[in-house]
Motif scaffolding. Structure first.
Motif, short mmCIF file in Angstrom:
data_model
loop_
_atom_site.label_atom_id
_atom_site.label_comp_id
_atom_site.label_asym_id
_atom_site.label_seq_id
_atom_site.Cartn_x
_atom_site.Cartn_y
_atom_site.Cartn_z
N PRO A 1 53.83 28.16 50.37
CA PRO A 1 53.19 26.95 50.90
C PRO A 1 52.95 27.00 52.40
CG PRO A 1 55.50 26.55 50.38
CD PRO A 1 55.18 27.90 49.83
N GLY B 1 48.38 26.53 45.88
CA GLY B 1 48.95 27.55 46.74
C GLY B 1 49.72 28.63 46.01
N GLU C 1 44.24 32.21 51.05
CA GLU C 1 43.68 31.63 49.83
C GLU C 1 44.19 32.44 48.63
OE1 GLU C 1 42.21 29.92 46.86
OE2 GLU C 1 41.82 29.01 48.84
N SER D 1 53.80 32.66 45.63
CA SER D 1 53.77 31.29 46.13
C SER D 1 54.27 31.29 47.56
CB SER D 1 54.64 30.37 45.26
OG SER D 1 54.70 29.07 45.82
#
Length: 310
Positions: free
Chosen positions: A37, A59, A42, A35
């Motif tokens: 953000p 995300g 992608e 993860s």
């Protein structure tokens, strides 16, 4: 006399590789959560070795995989058994994060029994596979250990959903001791020079007659490589227009007392004449042109053993 081996691996607790990647190691599987953000990557295009995410959302990407899959590398050193892989992104060659699971090695530990499986790679609407087969190519091999001098049946295939019929070639193959060749590690050449089975000049290795254009069957004679160690077969598979045979797109093996022979049309074996010199490559067009595509594959591990040892 029956021998019972107890395999005991002590779990190493979950380790956070960094703030955005968590790794939970189980006895036979691993869960990786990614993860970030802030990243423009992608998450669906992340790869854990050769595996894609099981799920991705907001995300984030999650992998739930077996430690025997995804081209995990296994190391046995000192008192530990270590499984290593890399988390990468298809379109960001600079992004690479190690994924490591380490276990205490029990005194009775031995490598897991071989589970027949194929290495699978996808490209657009094409799926490439390589696998170890039984002697008559009717099913997967039941063992990955081969006595020195025996024949190793290997199948390579390309499966297509709606693409035009394609002819599969094995353009280049070599053996190495790691799933990712190292600059100084020993290699054993098998197929070179745009489809020439060079190993057949000095051994009984040979291609089998095709049953379908999308498959190739190779009988590879077990060669003298570090015995008892993991061996990986690295190949470049090429799927091409069946009408496009030339000196750079061919399958040639050496027939004792006869010379180089073209697998798909012995009458055109003159295309193999360059196997003893240098076969020039022509510019390759991609799938968009309706011609063909190249795919790198890795098969293994397998083991070559001394057949004279009981």
């Amino acid at each position: 006399m029956s021998v019972f081996v107890t395999v005991v691996l002590f779990l190493v607790l979950a380790v956070a590789v960094n703030a955005d990647i968590e790794v939970d190691c189980g006895h036979t599987e691993v869960k990786v959560r990614w993860s970030d953000p802030r990243s423009q990557m992608e998450p669906s295009l992340l790869k854990l070795g050769t595996c894609s995410p099981n799920s991705f959302y907001d995300g984030k990407a999650v992998f739930n995989v077996n430690l025997e899959d995804c081209s995990f590398r296994r190391m046995v050193t000192g008192g530990q058994v270590i499984f290593l892989n890399d988390l990468t992104h298809i379109y960001d060659p600079a992004f690479s994060q190690p994924v490591v699971c380490a276990f205490e090695r029990h005194s009775d530990w031995s490598p897991p029994l071989y589970t027949p499986k194929f290495n699978t790679y996808g490209y657009s609407n094409l799926v490439f596979q390589m696998g170890l087969m039984n002697a008559d190519f009717t099913g997967p091999a039941l063992s990955s250990a081969y006595p020195l001098g025996s024949l190793i049946p290997i199948m390579a295939a390309v499966y297509q959903s709606s693409h035009q019929p394609l002819l599969l070639h094995m353009e280049e193959c070599f053996a190495a001791m790691t799933p990712q060749p190292q600059p100084d590690s020993p290699v054993y050449p098998i197929i070179t020079n745009k489809g020439c089975l060079v190993d057949s000049k000095s051994t009984n290795s040979r291609f089998q007659t095709r049953e379908r254009t999308s498959e190739m069957h190779l009988l590879l004679q077990a060669f003298k490589f570090p015995l008892g160690e993991d061996v990986y077969i690295h190949c470049k598979l090429m799927a091409w227009d069946p009408e496009g045979l030339d000196s750079s797109k061919k399958a040639c093996h050496f027939v004792k007392g006869h010379g180089w022979e073209l697998l798909d049309d012995p009458a055109r074996s003159d295309l193999c004449r360059c196997c003893d010199s240098h076969c020039m490559a022509r510019r390759k067009r991609g799938l968009a042109s309706g011609q063909g595509v190249m795919q790198k594959t890795v098969l293994g591990p397998l083991t070559i053993i001394d057949g004279s040892t009981p």
